[in-house]
Design an enzyme around this catalytic site. Structure first.
Site, PDB file in Angstrom:
ATOM      1  N   ASP A 211       0.774  -1.246   0.029  1.00 36.57           N
ATOM      2  CA  ASP A 211       0.157   0.082   0.033  1.00 36.57           C
ATOM      3  C   ASP A 211       0.854   1.206  -0.053  1.00 36.57           C
ATOM      4  O   ASP A 211       1.579   1.600  -1.077  1.00 36.57           O
ATOM      5  CB  ASP A 211      -0.773  -0.212   1.387  1.00 36.57           C
ATOM      6  CG  ASP A 211      -2.029   1.017   1.366  1.00 36.57           C
ATOM      7  OD1 ASP A 211      -2.394   1.329   0.156  1.00 36.57           O
ATOM      8  OD2 ASP A 211      -2.474   1.332   2.250  1.00 36.57           O
TER       9      ASP A 211
ATOM     10  N   ARG B  46     -11.379 -12.446   6.424  1.00 35.50           N
ATOM     11  CA  ARG B  46      -9.979 -13.065   6.027  1.00 35.50           C
ATOM     12  C   ARG B  46     -10.010 -14.297   5.370  1.00 35.50           C
ATOM     13  O   ARG B  46      -9.367 -14.869   4.515  1.00 35.50           O
ATOM     14  CB  ARG B  46      -8.964 -13.223   7.118  1.00 35.50           C
ATOM     15  CG  ARG B  46      -8.459 -11.823   8.037  1.00 35.50           C
ATOM     16  CD  ARG B  46      -7.504 -12.425   8.752  1.00 35.50           C
ATOM     17  NE  ARG B  46      -7.070 -11.366   9.796  1.00 35.50           N
ATOM     18  CZ  ARG B  46      -6.369 -10.251   9.523  1.00 35.50           C
ATOM     19  NH1 ARG B  46      -5.856 -10.226   8.420  1.00 35.50           N
ATOM     20  NH2 ARG B  46      -6.466  -9.348  10.556  1.00 35.50           N
TER      21      ARG B  46
END
Ligand code: 5GP
Ligand code: MG
Length: 182
Positions: free
Chosen positions: A105, A167
């Site tokens: 990111d 997840r």
């Protein structure tokens, strides 16, 4: 409870195919086949496990270790401080180290890990991420192996969470806010 709906952006089959390709690329770069795969928890665990299970097909002999990192800062200052909560326990000196994370990111986590690992004198450090969000980069960081490039949107699934959930999804999705019920 369910204020969000999920829109799948990368499905299970696409991920499977890409993971297999990544393992082939890694094997090409790792003559001899010995490597230490280092997962950054928690986000990398599913991606890492799926890659690992294909490695024997390409004569790779991985050792596995994990690091846990936490980043902190205030809500107004983007968190730039990273702390090691759990460090490596496998010796990587002279070895091929492959760092695996879920997503690149800002790039700060990966940069920090790379700098840290250099001190341990591996023969080679390579980085591998399932997803890359280049639009958000704050430091100079490129991963050696990238599964998919994604737009600047918050993604979940295949290891990536939202508040600890999602997840386990076998795909990558974006969350879309549902209009409030009248
Ligand atoms: P970086 O240090 O590159 O900014 O941060 C990488 C970490 O931020 C990732 O390992 C992941 O935990 C988190 N992250 C960044 N973008 C996303 C996203 O879109 N979704 C989720 N679930 N986590 C993200
Ligand atoms: Mg993470």
């Amino acid at each position: 409870m369910n204020e969000y709906s999920e829109k799948v952006i990368i499905d299970e089959d696409e991920i499977k195919r890409r993971v297999a390709e990544l393992v082939i690329s890694i094997a090409d770069d790792c003559p001899g086949g010995d490597l230490v795969v280092i997962g950054i928890l928690k986000g990398s665990f599913i991606f890492l496990a799926d890659m690992l299970r294909l490695m024997y097909l390409h004569n790779l002999r991985p050792q596995v270790d994990f690091m846990i990192l936490s980043s902190y800062g205030s809500s107004t200052i983007p968190s730039t401080m990273i702390k090691i909560e759990r460090d490596l326990s496998v010796n990587i000196e002279g070895k091929f180290a492959l760092v695996v994370d879920d997503i690149l990111d800002t790039g700060r986590t990966m940069l920090y890990v790379k700098e840290r690992l250099k001190w341990l004198e591996p023969k080679m450090i390579k980085t591998c991420v399932l997803l890359d969000k280049p639009a958000r980069r704050k430091v100079e960081m490129k991963a050696d192996y990238v599964g998919f490039e994604v737009e600047d949107r918050f993604v979940v699934g295949y290891g990536l969470d939202f508040n600890g959930y999602y997840r386990e999804r076998p795909y990558v999705a974006v969350l879309e806010e549902q209009p409030e019920a009248e």
